[in-house]
Write a protein that holds these residues in place. Sequence first.
Motif, mmCIF file in Angstrom:
data_model
loop_
_atom_site.group_PDB
_atom_site.id
_atom_site.type_symbol
_atom_site.label_atom_id
_atom_site.label_comp_id
_atom_site.label_asym_id
_atom_site.label_seq_id
_atom_site.Cartn_x
_atom_site.Cartn_y
_atom_site.Cartn_z
ATOM 1 N N VAL A 1 0.850 -1.201 0.000
ATOM 2 C CA VAL A 1 0.000 0.000 0.000
ATOM 3 C C VAL A 1 0.888 1.253 0.000
ATOM 4 C CG1 VAL A 1 -1.615 1.372 1.406
ATOM 5 C CG2 VAL A 1 -2.000 -1.088 1.119
ATOM 6 N N VAL A 2 1.871 1.267 0.884
ATOM 7 C CA VAL A 2 2.721 2.455 1.019
ATOM 8 C C VAL A 2 3.534 2.673 -0.269
ATOM 9 C CG1 VAL A 2 4.626 3.499 2.332
ATOM 10 C CG2 VAL A 2 2.841 2.222 3.528
ATOM 11 N N LYS A 3 4.141 1.599 -0.777
ATOM 12 C CA LYS A 3 4.971 1.755 -1.982
ATOM 13 C C LYS A 3 4.130 2.225 -3.161
ATOM 14 C CE LYS A 3 9.049 -0.908 -0.996
ATOM 15 N NZ LYS A 3 9.891 -2.076 -1.185
ATOM 16 N N SER A 4 2.923 1.671 -3.302
ATOM 17 C CA SER A 4 2.113 2.090 -4.457
ATOM 18 C C SER A 4 1.655 3.543 -4.288
ATOM 19 C CB SER A 4 0.925 1.148 -4.669
ATOM 20 O OG SER A 4 0.067 1.185 -3.560
ATOM 21 N N ALA A 5 1.329 3.952 -3.060
ATOM 22 C CA ALA A 5 0.861 5.333 -2.844
ATOM 23 C C ALA A 5 1.932 6.365 -3.226
ATOM 24 C CB ALA A 5 0.455 5.523 -1.380
ATOM 25 N N PHE A 6 3.200 5.985 -3.084
ATOM 26 C CA PHE A 6 4.291 6.916 -3.418
ATOM 27 C C PHE A 6 4.867 6.645 -4.813
ATOM 28 C CE2 PHE A 6 4.461 7.289 1.243
ATOM 29 C CZ PHE A 6 4.614 8.664 1.384
ATOM 30 N N SER A 7 4.259 5.699 -5.553
ATOM 31 C CA SER A 7 4.907 5.259 -6.797
ATOM 32 C C SER A 7 4.930 6.344 -7.870
ATOM 33 C CB SER A 7 4.233 3.995 -7.330
ATOM 34 O OG SER A 7 2.858 4.261 -7.559
ATOM 35 N N ILE B 1 -5.707 7.583 -5.796
ATOM 36 C CA ILE B 1 -6.475 6.479 -6.388
ATOM 37 C C ILE B 1 -5.748 5.910 -7.605
ATOM 38 C CG2 ILE B 1 -8.037 7.979 -7.761
ATOM 39 C CD1 ILE B 1 -10.162 5.642 -6.948
ATOM 40 N N ASN B 2 -5.150 6.764 -8.412
ATOM 41 C CA ASN B 2 -4.422 6.253 -9.579
ATOM 42 C C ASN B 2 -3.181 5.468 -9.171
ATOM 43 O OD1 ASN B 2 -6.073 6.946 -11.695
ATOM 44 N ND2 ASN B 2 -5.321 9.049 -11.742
ATOM 45 N N CYS B 3 -2.532 5.921 -8.123
ATOM 46 C CA CYS B 3 -1.347 5.190 -7.637
ATOM 47 C C CYS B 3 -1.758 3.814 -7.121
ATOM 48 C CB CYS B 3 -0.662 5.968 -6.515
ATOM 49 S SG CYS B 3 0.147 7.454 -7.061
ATOM 50 N N LEU B 4 -2.815 3.773 -6.316
ATOM 51 C CA LEU B 4 -3.233 2.502 -5.715
ATOM 52 C C LEU B 4 -3.661 1.506 -6.788
ATOM 53 C CD1 LEU B 4 -5.241 3.712 -2.575
ATOM 54 C CD2 LEU B 4 -2.906 2.833 -2.644
ATOM 55 N N LYS B 5 -4.255 2.022 -7.876
ATOM 56 C CA LYS B 5 -4.734 1.134 -8.945
ATOM 57 C C LYS B 5 -3.595 0.368 -9.605
ATOM 58 C CE LYS B 5 -8.994 3.383 -10.439
ATOM 59 N NZ LYS B 5 -9.526 4.409 -11.362
ATOM 60 N N SER B 6 -2.370 0.895 -9.480
ATOM 61 C CA SER B 6 -1.225 0.223 -10.113
ATOM 62 C C SER B 6 -0.688 -0.931 -9.247
ATOM 63 C CB SER B 6 -0.096 1.238 -10.352
ATOM 64 O OG SER B 6 0.424 1.652 -9.102
ATOM 65 N N ALA B 7 -1.219 -1.055 -8.032
ATOM 66 C CA ALA B 7 -0.677 -2.086 -7.117
ATOM 67 C C ALA B 7 -1.218 -3.469 -7.458
ATOM 68 C CB ALA B 7 -1.045 -1.734 -5.673
ATOM 69 N N GLU B 8 -0.464 -4.483 -7.052
ATOM 70 C CA GLU B 8 -0.856 -5.875 -7.290
ATOM 71 C C GLU B 8 -2.228 -6.174 -6.657
ATOM 72 O OE1 GLU B 8 1.054 -7.575 -9.296
ATOM 73 O OE2 GLU B 8 -0.092 -9.427 -9.091
ATOM 74 N N PHE B 9 -2.456 -5.631 -5.440
ATOM 75 C CA PHE B 9 -3.716 -5.941 -4.736
ATOM 76 C C PHE B 9 -4.930 -5.368 -5.460
ATOM 77 C CE2 PHE B 9 -1.992 -2.169 -2.445
ATOM 78 C CZ PHE B 9 -3.023 -1.259 -2.686
ATOM 79 N N ALA B 10 -4.700 -4.367 -6.341
ATOM 80 C CA ALA B 10 -5.829 -3.742 -7.048
ATOM 81 C C ALA B 10 -6.474 -4.710 -8.042
ATOM 82 C CB ALA B 10 -5.365 -2.483 -7.752
ATOM 83 N N LYS B 11 -5.792 -5.843 -8.313
ATOM 84 C CA LYS B 11 -6.402 -6.866 -9.183
ATOM 85 C C LYS B 11 -7.532 -7.572 -8.444
ATOM 86 C CE LYS B 11 -2.235 -7.771 -11.827
ATOM 87 N NZ LYS B 11 -0.958 -8.449 -11.738
#
Length: 272
Positions: free
Chosen positions: A209-215, A222-232
């Motif tokens: 969560v943290v890494k994707s939020a700062f990615s 919301i766009n950052c979180l969507k790129s995370a693995e868990f967003a699948k």
Amino acid sequence: MSATRRPLKSLGQNFLVDGNIIDRIIQTAHIQPDQPVLEIGPGRGALTVHLAERAGRLVLIEFDHALAAWHQDQQKENQRVSVIDGDVLKVDLEAILSETAQKWNVVANLPYNISTEVLFRLYAVHHRLARMTLMLQKEVGDRLAAPPDCSAYGVTTVLLGLWFDIRRAFVVHPGSFHPSPKVDSAVLTFIPLSEARADVGNEDVFRSVVKSAFSMRRKTLINCLKSAEFAKQIDCGELLEACAIDGRRRGETLSLEEFAVLSRWVTEKVAA
Ligand code: SAM
């Protein structure tokens, strides 16, 4: 002798040559009698000689083969000291530190080019640690103490802040090293907390969560979180709504507690 060969820039070899700073680092490390100590990147041994005198057990990890061989030779009579000729980013730190149930004191003047990655690796073994005294680039140290919504606030601030009380002990100027780095450095102490500062659910989820939020710093949360693995597996709009966090915010405005809320929700959903 190998220890006097020219320093290698590629390995971040800025050796400490200032006796006063060396003494201050050793004092700051508060090594207890019989305590196991890990030194990352012992280099030419500026800190090592003092650590070997004080530690109950001392493990050195040095990537420069010539320097590792030199330490092996220097310490061959000392059963309490082991030298690992290896890369701190690749060795199995958990296995090394599980040699004893006692918690470890980590002391290092870190190679600046990999210091952030080393911090992530040490974060992963926080439960094995009693204390860390680390020399970092001052700017990296400043990041660790940064509040939300400032440019220095980042992944290391949030992750390390979950498990450590981090304080800057003192600043070190370039003249204390050979060769001199271009920037100031700082010695920081990291005291592991007995409990995490927040309930984050699963720690792997928290990290993600943290890494994707700062990615992507310029994009919305919301766009950052969507790129995370868990967003699948989960809907990020639903996640943010359930946690009452505005998805139009930037990741760097979230507090540790807000990251924890998101992480707990994702943990529950992924496990369900
Ligand atoms: N401790 C010594 C001192 O304070 O003078 C040397 C510090 S120097 C900044 C960093 C040391 O880390 C060097 O000895 C370098 O060879 C070693 N090093 C660099 N990359 C490393 C890695 N990936 N794993 C282990 N050691 C590494």
